[in-house]
Design a protein around this motif. Sequence first.
Motif, mmCIF file in Angstrom:
data_model
loop_
_atom_site.group_PDB
_atom_site.id
_atom_site.type_symbol
_atom_site.label_atom_id
_atom_site.label_comp_id
_atom_site.label_asym_id
_atom_site.label_seq_id
_atom_site.Cartn_x
_atom_site.Cartn_y
_atom_site.Cartn_z
ATOM 1 N N ALA A 289 56.031 40.537 35.515
ATOM 2 C CA ALA A 289 55.111 39.788 34.651
ATOM 3 C C ALA A 289 54.728 38.431 35.228
ATOM 4 O O ALA A 289 53.700 37.865 34.846
ATOM 5 N N LYS A 290 55.519 37.921 36.148
ATOM 6 C CA LYS A 290 55.180 36.635 36.769
ATOM 7 C C LYS A 290 53.979 36.761 37.710
ATOM 8 O O LYS A 290 53.264 35.789 37.948
ATOM 9 N N THR A 291 53.779 37.953 38.264
ATOM 10 C CA THR A 291 52.632 38.190 39.151
ATOM 11 C C THR A 291 51.473 38.826 38.396
ATOM 12 O O THR A 291 50.337 38.338 38.439
ATOM 13 N N PHE A 292 51.755 39.905 37.688
ATOM 14 C CA PHE A 292 50.713 40.607 36.938
ATOM 15 C C PHE A 292 50.736 40.084 35.492
ATOM 16 O O PHE A 292 51.160 40.778 34.561
ATOM 17 N N ASP A 293 50.283 38.838 35.334
ATOM 18 C CA ASP A 293 50.476 38.123 34.068
ATOM 19 C C ASP A 293 49.236 38.101 33.166
ATOM 20 O O ASP A 293 49.262 37.522 32.082
ATOM 21 N N SER A 294 48.160 38.725 33.619
ATOM 22 C CA SER A 294 46.938 38.745 32.814
ATOM 23 C C SER A 294 46.017 39.832 33.344
ATOM 24 O O SER A 294 46.239 40.380 34.437
ATOM 25 N N MET A 295 44.970 40.156 32.572
ATOM 26 C CA MET A 295 44.018 41.166 33.044
ATOM 27 C C MET A 295 43.324 40.707 34.322
ATOM 28 O O MET A 295 43.022 41.531 35.203
ATOM 29 N N SER A 296 43.090 39.417 34.445
ATOM 30 C CA SER A 296 42.434 38.915 35.654
ATOM 31 C C SER A 296 43.342 39.027 36.879
ATOM 32 O O SER A 296 42.866 38.999 38.013
ATOM 33 N N HIS A 297 44.657 39.151 36.640
ATOM 34 C CA HIS A 297 45.613 39.305 37.743
ATOM 35 C C HIS A 297 46.155 40.735 37.844
ATOM 36 O O HIS A 297 47.130 40.983 38.544
ATOM 37 N N ALA A 298 45.525 41.663 37.150
ATOM 38 C CA ALA A 298 46.026 43.034 37.134
ATOM 39 C C ALA A 298 46.014 43.684 38.517
ATOM 40 O O ALA A 298 46.813 44.587 38.792
ATOM 41 N N LEU A 299 45.121 43.225 39.393
ATOM 42 C CA LEU A 299 45.011 43.798 40.733
ATOM 43 C C LEU A 299 45.256 42.752 41.812
ATOM 44 O O LEU A 299 44.752 42.873 42.936
ATOM 45 N N VAL A 300 46.057 41.742 41.492
ATOM 46 C CA VAL A 300 46.300 40.671 42.461
ATOM 47 C C VAL A 300 47.112 41.174 43.664
ATOM 48 O O VAL A 300 47.077 40.604 44.745
ATOM 49 N N HIS A 301 47.856 42.253 43.473
ATOM 50 C CA HIS A 301 48.473 42.948 44.603
ATOM 51 C C HIS A 301 48.132 44.429 44.459
ATOM 52 O O HIS A 301 48.461 45.051 43.440
ATOM 53 N N ALA A 302 47.444 44.980 45.440
ATOM 54 C CA ALA A 302 46.987 46.365 45.351
ATOM 55 C C ALA A 302 46.770 46.903 46.764
ATOM 56 O O ALA A 302 46.845 46.164 47.746
ATOM 57 N N SER A 303 46.513 48.204 46.843
ATOM 58 C CA SER A 303 46.252 48.853 48.122
ATOM 59 C C SER A 303 45.322 50.033 47.880
ATOM 60 O O SER A 303 45.505 50.791 46.920
ATOM 61 N N THR A 304 44.331 50.183 48.728
ATOM 62 C CA THR A 304 43.362 51.268 48.554
ATOM 63 C C THR A 304 44.042 52.628 48.467
ATOM 64 O O THR A 304 43.695 53.468 47.637
ATOM 65 N N PHE A 305 45.017 52.856 49.323
ATOM 66 C CA PHE A 305 45.616 54.186 49.410
ATOM 67 C C PHE A 305 46.902 54.337 48.604
ATOM 68 O O PHE A 305 47.654 55.289 48.808
ATOM 69 N N GLN A 306 47.182 53.416 47.701
ATOM 70 C CA GLN A 306 48.391 53.549 46.893
ATOM 71 C C GLN A 306 48.264 54.717 45.916
ATOM 72 O O GLN A 306 47.174 55.053 45.445
#
Length: 461
Positions: free
Chosen positions: A288-305
């Motif tokens: 929750a410290k990283t993915f803490d809002s809808m605007s941060h929902a994809l702050v860490h992601a990968s195309t092929f995940q």
Amino acid sequence: MRGERSSFTKLMTDAREGVARDYATHVNPQFARLLDCTGFDRRYVRGEGAKLWDDAGTEYLDCIGGYAVHAIGRNHPDMIATLTEALHSGVPSWVQFERNPLAALLARRLAERTPGDLQHAFFSNSGTEAIECALKLARRATNRSAVLHCAMSFHGLTLGALAANGNEHLRDGFGPLGESKSIPFDDLAALEQALASRQCAAFLVEPVQGKSCRSASDGYLGEAARLCKKHGTLLVIDEVQTGVGRTGKFLACEHDAACQPDMLVLSKALSGGLVPVGATLVRSDIWAKTFDSMSHALVHASTFQSGVLAMTAALTTIEIHDREQLSARAARLGSTLRSAFESAAQKYHVAKEVRGRGLMLGIGLHKDFAERLLASIPLLGNLERVLFGQAFTMELLAEHRILCQVSDSHSNILKFTPPLVIDDASCAQLIQSVNAVFAKFESPGSASLHGAARVVLRARQ
């Protein structure tokens, strides 16, 4: 060939015809030279269970297992059937904006069987990507940037993971890395002293080190968890090599009931040996410290995940592991091998000690005076340091058809990570072959001399 559909058989035929030229020219020339010099340049055409076959029909016992990837064995029929069904299903992969059902199911099944409160999962394509994810989340959650790791640790070779690499020769020449500190492995006093600075975002540790094959002492991981919590550092357990049954339990950290990690990383065996996948399992408050809002929902992601095939492979791997009781099998056969290797270490001077757990075992190799003298001579010493350990692997391959490795070119650890489906007869074959090689190399300097002779003979061919 425009307009003509290529079959896999035709592609493989074309690829094998030009592999020597194409690999040396376009892939990795130095690795190609290494294979040529050591006799590892075999052309494998089939794999099944714990066995490989080359293009001459010769059978080999695979004790590398793709660096512990092939836990369920090569080309497990259930895995192939399930992946084939997935391929023909028409289910779309990487829609991106959807609730991925297979990823959700895999995350739940992993959460149900991991210690602590690791409720969330981020799926990637490799162990090193999973480590990168853990490092990012740890920095965000703690507002610290340093990472603490152990000497001889290995957590991957991407730039972030490299900062937590305890093998200096793998770090050399790549410029400034992230802030990091190395401590001795399995040393609680050193750990507490390092944590007291309150600068470390995460402490990364392998329950059994991939490079040294050393296993954490009983109680070490549990006490590490306590110390990390006390000093505000997140404990990240790296189970990339040890996970999915390798050490006799589904996770190696389960051998220490007090170990409650803040994050845990899986890969390798989770793939079923066919589709790469990595997993970073995370406690809810850290997530929750990283993915803490809808605007941060994809702050860490990968195309092929979370691709359909990767998630299918991981879910099927867990089912096969459970159905075939592979953890129990690794515990039983690992005990058989360890006992035999320890007997060999007592009998032969060239074998120093046995390390590891379950079916992740290493035999420390002992250099005599002659070999230590050769190692001290400039130029010649560089060659001797490589040839000494490799001499054992070359002998096992050439004379006994056993594929194994030295855990690192700068160490003298003969390492075995066979598929967990290895059987009693193959274990007996391995024990007999290892004893035969140790007996052959008992005389002073013989390992290095035999290794040099094989390289010279290969060079003349």
